[in-house]
Each structure stands twice: as C-alpha cells, then as structure tokens.
Design an enzyme around this catalytic site. Structure first.
Site, PDB file in Angstrom:
ATOM      1  CD  GLU A 135      -2.376  -6.395   4.747  1.00  0.00           C
ATOM      2  OE1 GLU A 135      -2.328  -5.374   5.017  1.00  0.00           O
ATOM      3  OE2 GLU A 135      -1.784  -6.812   3.781  1.00  0.00           O
ATOM      4  CG  HIS A 183      -4.061  -3.343   2.502  1.00  0.00           C
ATOM      5  ND1 HIS A 183      -3.323  -3.135   3.574  1.00  0.00           N
ATOM      6  CD2 HIS A 183      -4.499  -2.504   2.252  1.00  0.00           C
ATOM      7  CE1 HIS A 183      -3.021  -1.859   3.775  1.00  0.00           C
ATOM      8  NE2 HIS A 183      -3.814  -1.330   2.682  1.00  0.00           N
ATOM      9  CB  CYS A 240      -0.937  -0.046   1.080  1.00  0.00           C
ATOM     10  SG  CYS A 240      -2.574   1.168   0.918  1.00  0.00           S
TER      11      CYS A 240
END
Length: 209
Positions: A192, A190, A82
């Site tokens: 994750e 992202h 990001c």
C-alpha cells in the site's frame, strides 16, 4: 456486488492506507473486527506494524488467530502484510523474548543480521517463476520495507497445496519477502506504500479472489 475484502482491525497498523489502496482496485472494503464479517468476506487482509508480541496480543483479543485459521481451513483467501505476515509463522523472537504466532507456517521471525537495522526504504525482490502475486511486475521494480525482523529460512516442506512460491529480498542477508501458499499469501513489505508496483500486486490479489 463487487469483491468484498475485510481489513482486520485488531489495533495494529496503519489500516486506513491499506483500506484506500484496496478500494482503488475496485474492491468493496470494510475495516472490521467483527468475526462474521471477517469470515464471510471474499478476502481477508491482516495488517501489522510494531512489535510481534503486541500484534499477537491484539490479534488474540479479537480472536483473529481463530478467524485466520477458520478461513484457511475452508480455503478462503488471507493476505498478511508486514507484521501481519510475520505472525503467520510459528514464533517470533524479539529482545530475547519468544512469542507464539499463529503457526500457519513453520519458522521463526528474528532480527535481521545487517549493518543497518531497521531495513527502511525501497528494495527489489526476487519472485519465483509463475508467481500470481507479482504478475505483470518487472524484476527491477522496488517495494517499500520498514522492519527489523524477518524470516531468514523457509522451513515448510509438507503442504496440501501446490509447492509454495517464496519471494526473497536481501538486506545484510536473504530474507522472505513474500509467500504464496494456497489461499494464504503474504508480504513483508508494504504494497500500500509501494506506488504502482504495490497497486498492481494488490490488484493481482483481489483478482485472485
């Protein structure tokens, strides 16, 4: 001993979710602002959420820009996520204010020209053939984005490594969604927070270390 990954803690980003996602790959993960730990880890993850200028100020406060530069000079892998990807470029422009980035890549981070900003939610990406980062991930898979600014033009032409593999996405206009350039990889989205596809991507990065 397993693969050691340091998550750079410079006061920006939800680093705990990145830490947990990396741990699920089997890596030994440490969240740290310690210079030696960050330099010596097998891989360094640079997170980032929020304003470009604030992220750069936090990064410089822990000499993170120097850590990134030192690692890359020695061919040691770094992954930006990001705003942690955005600060790798030369500059960011937000609200008319220009902030100098790390300068690892030429280019400018600027506001997306789209009917709805921020770009928030799931979107597909177009990865290049031979991508190691997206290995085993189908073209229909979606990743989670939340950003108002992006790199709209890829400007690097001269590199000591093999030609960079640049992945694109689109929200109002095309923008850089991920880059693989020698030891320096990065994603605008992202991983994750991107379910199984994101988990596979992080596992691919850890395996590359």
């Amino acid at each position: 001993m397993g693969t050691r990954v340091a998550v750079l803690d410079y006061g920006s980003g939800n680093i705990r979710s990145a830490e947990r996602a990396l741990a699920r790959t089997g890596a030994e993960v440490e969240v740290t602002a310690d210079r030696r730990t960050a330099l010596e880890a097998d891989g360094l993850l640079v997170p980032g959420v929020g304003a470009y200028a604030a992220c750069m100020a936090g990064l410089r406060a822990v000499r993170g820009d120097e850590i990134i530069g030192r690692r890359l000079a020695g061919g040691r892998p770094v992954l930006g996520i990001c705003v942690g990807m955005q600060i790798l470029f030369e500059r960011g422009i937000e609200h008319g204010v220009e902030t100098q980035g790390c300068g690892e890549w030429p280019g400018t981070v600027e506001k997306l020209r789209a009917p709805v900003v921020p770009h928030m939610g799931w979107n597909t990406v177009s990865a290049p053939e031979g991508s190691r980062l997206f290995a085993g991930i189908g073209p229909e898979e979606r990743f989670y984005f939340v950003h108002s600014y992006a790199v709209r033009r890829w400007e690097l032409t001269d590199t000591p490594y093999a030609p960079p593999r640049v992945t694109w996405s689109e929200h109002g206009e095309p923008f850089v969604a991920a880059v693989e350039n020698g030891p320096l990889w990065a994603t605008q989205f992202h991983p994750e927070k991107s379910g199984d596809a994101g988990a596979t991507l992080l596992a691919n990065w850890v395996a590359s270390l």
